[in-house]
Design a protein around this motif. Structure first.
Motif, PDB file in Angstrom:
ATOM      1  N   GLN A  75       1.198  -1.180   0.055  1.00 57.94           N
ATOM      2  CA  GLN A  75       0.067  -0.153   0.004  1.00 57.94           C
ATOM      3  C   GLN A  75       1.119   1.490  -0.047  1.00 57.94           C
ATOM      4  O   GLN A  75       2.221   1.271   0.773  1.00 57.94           O
ATOM      5  CB  GLN A  75      -1.099   0.226   1.377  1.00 57.94           C
ATOM      6  N   ALA A  76       0.557   2.247  -1.030  1.00 58.30           N
ATOM      7  CA  ALA A  76       1.510   3.188  -0.961  1.00 58.30           C
ATOM      8  C   ALA A  76       1.478   4.617   0.761  1.00 58.30           C
ATOM      9  O   ALA A  76       2.927   4.528   0.608  1.00 58.30           O
ATOM     10  CB  ALA A  76       0.732   4.202  -2.152  1.00 58.30           C
ATOM     11  N   VAL A  77       0.923   4.522   1.132  1.00 64.55           N
ATOM     12  CA  VAL A  77       0.504   5.168   1.610  1.00 64.55           C
ATOM     13  C   VAL A  77       0.038   4.430   3.330  1.00 64.55           C
ATOM     14  O   VAL A  77      -1.129   4.185   3.589  1.00 64.55           O
ATOM     15  CB  VAL A  77      -0.341   6.956   1.863  1.00 64.55           C
ATOM     16  N   LEU A  78       0.387   4.380   4.597  1.00 63.17           N
ATOM     17  CA  LEU A  78      -0.003   2.778   5.582  1.00 63.17           C
ATOM     18  C   LEU A  78       1.269   2.898   6.529  1.00 63.17           C
ATOM     19  O   LEU A  78       1.760   3.382   6.757  1.00 63.17           O
ATOM     20  CB  LEU A  78       0.476   1.897   4.762  1.00 63.17           C
ATOM     21  N   ARG A  84       5.259  -1.342  13.588  1.00 62.09           N
ATOM     22  CA  ARG A  84       6.479   0.021  13.478  1.00 62.09           C
ATOM     23  C   ARG A  84       6.269   0.686  12.622  1.00 62.09           C
ATOM     24  O   ARG A  84       8.021   0.723  12.701  1.00 62.09           O
ATOM     25  CB  ARG A  84       6.430  -0.343  14.742  1.00 62.09           C
ATOM     26  N   ARG A  85       5.865   0.689  11.266  1.00 63.30           N
ATOM     27  CA  ARG A  85       6.227   1.511  10.201  1.00 63.30           C
ATOM     28  C   ARG A  85       5.258   2.440  10.118  1.00 63.30           C
ATOM     29  O   ARG A  85       4.224   2.203   9.873  1.00 63.30           O
ATOM     30  CB  ARG A  85       6.756   0.735   8.838  1.00 63.30           C
ATOM     31  N   ILE A  91       9.816   6.023   0.654  1.00 63.57           N
ATOM     32  CA  ILE A  91       9.805   5.996   2.112  1.00 63.57           C
ATOM     33  C   ILE A  91       9.444   5.572   3.315  1.00 63.57           C
ATOM     34  O   ILE A  91       8.354   5.772   3.158  1.00 63.57           O
ATOM     35  CB  ILE A  91       9.651   7.439   2.536  1.00 63.57           C
ATOM     36  N   GLU A  92      10.375   5.185   4.118  1.00 66.00           N
ATOM     37  CA  GLU A  92       9.515   4.403   4.588  1.00 66.00           C
ATOM     38  C   GLU A  92      10.523   4.886   6.219  1.00 66.00           C
ATOM     39  O   GLU A  92      11.986   5.159   6.657  1.00 66.00           O
ATOM     40  CB  GLU A  92      10.791   2.507   5.196  1.00 66.00           C
ATOM     41  N   ILE A  93       9.271   5.249   7.656  1.00 63.07           N
ATOM     42  CA  ILE A  93       9.941   5.499   8.854  1.00 63.07           C
ATOM     43  C   ILE A  93       9.379   4.508   9.641  1.00 63.07           C
ATOM     44  O   ILE A  93       8.318   3.660   9.532  1.00 63.07           O
ATOM     45  CB  ILE A  93       8.864   7.050   9.215  1.00 63.07           C
ATOM     46  N   TRP A  94      10.840   4.200  11.021  1.00 62.37           N
ATOM     47  CA  TRP A  94      10.619   3.982  11.893  1.00 62.37           C
ATOM     48  C   TRP A  94      10.213   4.478  13.198  1.00 62.37           C
ATOM     49  O   TRP A  94      10.515   5.915  13.119  1.00 62.37           O
ATOM     50  CB  TRP A  94      12.114   3.385  12.039  1.00 62.37           C
ATOM     51  N   LEU A 373      17.744  11.675   5.885  1.00 62.30           N
ATOM     52  CA  LEU A 373      16.885  10.509   5.135  1.00 62.30           C
ATOM     53  C   LEU A 373      17.473   9.997   3.880  1.00 62.30           C
ATOM     54  O   LEU A 373      17.623   8.527   3.980  1.00 62.30           O
ATOM     55  CB  LEU A 373      15.342  10.893   4.410  1.00 62.30           C
ATOM     56  N   VAL A 374      17.821  10.925   3.142  1.00 66.86           N
ATOM     57  CA  VAL A 374      19.337   9.904   2.045  1.00 66.86           C
ATOM     58  C   VAL A 374      19.817   9.468   2.973  1.00 66.86           C
ATOM     59  O   VAL A 374      20.876   8.036   2.120  1.00 66.86           O
ATOM     60  CB  VAL A 374      19.672  11.057   1.178  1.00 66.86           C
TER      61      VAL A 374
END
Length: 493
Positions: A75-78, A84-85, A91-94, A373-374
């Motif tokens: 799913q593009a936005v989840l 815990r993501r 982009i993937e944020i922890w 982020l990069v």
């Protein structure tokens, strides 16, 4: 006593004194019904475009797919709480990267400040969710009950079968939109097609149904019933915005020097024929009728005004009909109003110290977030030295220190790391619990997991008494070669 004074006193005696006792005086003013009239024009088209784009994104974005490889959600936005993501396309944020969320909130505030410095409450007039959903609800209302005059007549008329049918249909569509709004929101927290199927077959969790019910109720009440009261009484932004604006910010403004003195079309024409001053405003009240908050912009900038520009469209349409120039109501700054009063040419100052500062902060914070982020790593290593004992002298004279290492794998698949040590002369590395004792032991870490290992660093080289040498541990992905390091100290007796 003179005759006028006696007459005035008589009137005062005859008029009953108002009862201002605490029991009878109203604490709040009664709400007046507002029936915004439909209007056509540039700003109304902009609002329709914004409405369609924003609601289209909100309702359909959960169904957009994004391939992240095996064992990863597509799913593009989840917002995946169990894992815990937070996923946003590539982009993937922890969880440990909450500072990105804080950075986004800071950026949102600065962008709001910049918008305010340029064009006042442009956010309120076009992009605020309350404005967008209220526009949608009012469009449904006009489609069923008609425009301003029809709605006023219907509300003042007695209840009939036809009136009940129209009201029932309107509120049913409102509830349907509100339900869809709540349903779309929960789709951002689980796989959308799967959750839709579970909701339809009553297999979804109670949390999903409760969330939908709460959002359905709030959307229906705020956008359908409270409307302008949310902007006037509940929203803090009008108060904050008033403290942040300056004389160069563009706001929806009535040009007094051009519009006054106002009067009916016939009266204005007669005054012009007599060579007397006459304004372009013909007091038609169209600017008030189309306003979603019921503001008369001719009274100046007001707390209730959301700067949507619909009064500009209404006034321009009237000016076209009476063959007068457009722009009697327009986006203008307070500084230019004063300049017009002095007979000076207006000057637009969009680029000034305030807007430059906001833009610089936005670019700086955005660039910093992008750089981190990069350059962020998908693996990690932490080292903790044993506290007791801090060192051990072996029977052959070698010196040994023990450490606990924590290997972190942030990817959603298994990864193998090779462990090595540096910084201590003649050091050898042993991983406790593995067959081999070399520094190239392959350590497997599962997907989205950490692994804790105990390692022993031994050296036979003679070290100075009480020496404390910096020691560096390194893990290197055997497949990609990406590495992470952690530092501690090697302690001698």
């Amino acid at each position: 006593m003179t005759a006028p004074a006696a007459k005035t006193n008589a009137v005062r005696k005859a008029a009953p004194a108002p009862d201002l006792s605490a029991d009878d005086a109203p604490l709040y003013a009664a709400r007046r019904a507002i029936y915004p009239q439909s209007v056509h024009g540039t700003f109304r088209r902009i609002k329709w475009i914004v409405l369609i784009v924003t609601l289209g994104i909100y309702y359909f974005l959960p169904f957009v797919r994004w391939d992240r490889g095996p064992d990863a959600p597509n799913q593009a936005v989840l917002i995946d709480f169990p894992a815990r993501r937070f996923y946003f396309f590539f982009i993937e944020i922890w969880p440990q990267e909450f500072y990105y969320i804080a950075g986004l909130l800071i950026l949102a505030a600065l962008i709001l400040f910049l918008m305010n410095a340029v064009a006042g409450r442009v956010w309120c007039g076009y992009l605020c969710p309350q404005t967008v959903w209220t526009d949608l609800f009012m469009a449904v209302e006009r489609m069923i009950e008609g425009d301003r005059r029809e709605r006023i007549a219907a509300d003042n008329a007695p209840w009939t079968i036809d009136k009940i049918a129209h009201k029932t249909l309107k509120h049913s569509l409102w509830l349907l939109i509100a339900w869809w709004t709540g349903g779309a929101w929960v789709l951002y927290f689980d796989d959308a097609p799967t959750l839709v199927r579970e909701l339809a077959t009553f297999q979804a969790s109670a949390t999903a149904y409760t969330s939908i019910a709460v959002l359905t109720f709030t959307t229906y009440v705020l956008a359908g019933h409270m409307r302008e009261q949310v902007c006037t009484y509940m929203c803090p932004w009008p108060r904050i915005q008033a403290a942040l604006t300056d004389e160069y910010a563009l706001n929806v403004t009535y040009l007094y020097d051009r519009g006054e003195p106002r009067g009916s079309l016939k009266k204005v024409a007669q005054l012009r024929a007599e060579g007397k001053p006459a304004g372009d405003c013909i007091d038609c009240n169209q600017c008030v009728n189309v306003c979603p908050t019921g503001v008369d912009i001719r009274k100046g900038l007001q707390l209730d005004c959301i700067q949507c520009g619909l009064c500009i469209d209404a006034c321009d349409n009237v000016m076209d009909k009476i063959h007068r120039p457009r722009g009697l109501i327009t986006y203008e700054s307070e500084a230019n109003l004063e300049a017009r009063a002095r007979g000076e040419a207006p000057v637009r100052r969009i680029v000034r110290m305030r807007t430059i500062l906001y833009a610089a902060l936005i670019c700086g914070i955005g660039g910093l977030m992008l750089a981190t982020l990069v350059n962020r790593s998908t693996e990690g290593l932490a080292a903790i030295h044993d506290r007791n004992p801090v060192f051990v002298r072996l029977s052959d004279g070698a010196l040994r220190n023990a450490y606990t290492l924590r290997l972190i794998n942030k990817k959603l698949y298994d990864r193998t790391f090779a462990l090595s040590v540096s910084g201590v002369p003649g050091a050898s590395l042993t991983v406790v619990g593995t067959d081999a004792g070399s520094e190239h032991d392959a350590l497997l870490v599962g997907p989205d997991q950490t692994r804790e290992v105990r390692v022993l660093v031994t050296t036979k080289d003679k070290l100075a008494a009480g020496a404390s040498l910096p020691v560096t541990f390194e893990i290197r992905d055997t497949a990609t070669g990406v590495a992470a390091r952690a530092s501690d100290h090697f302690i001698a007796p």
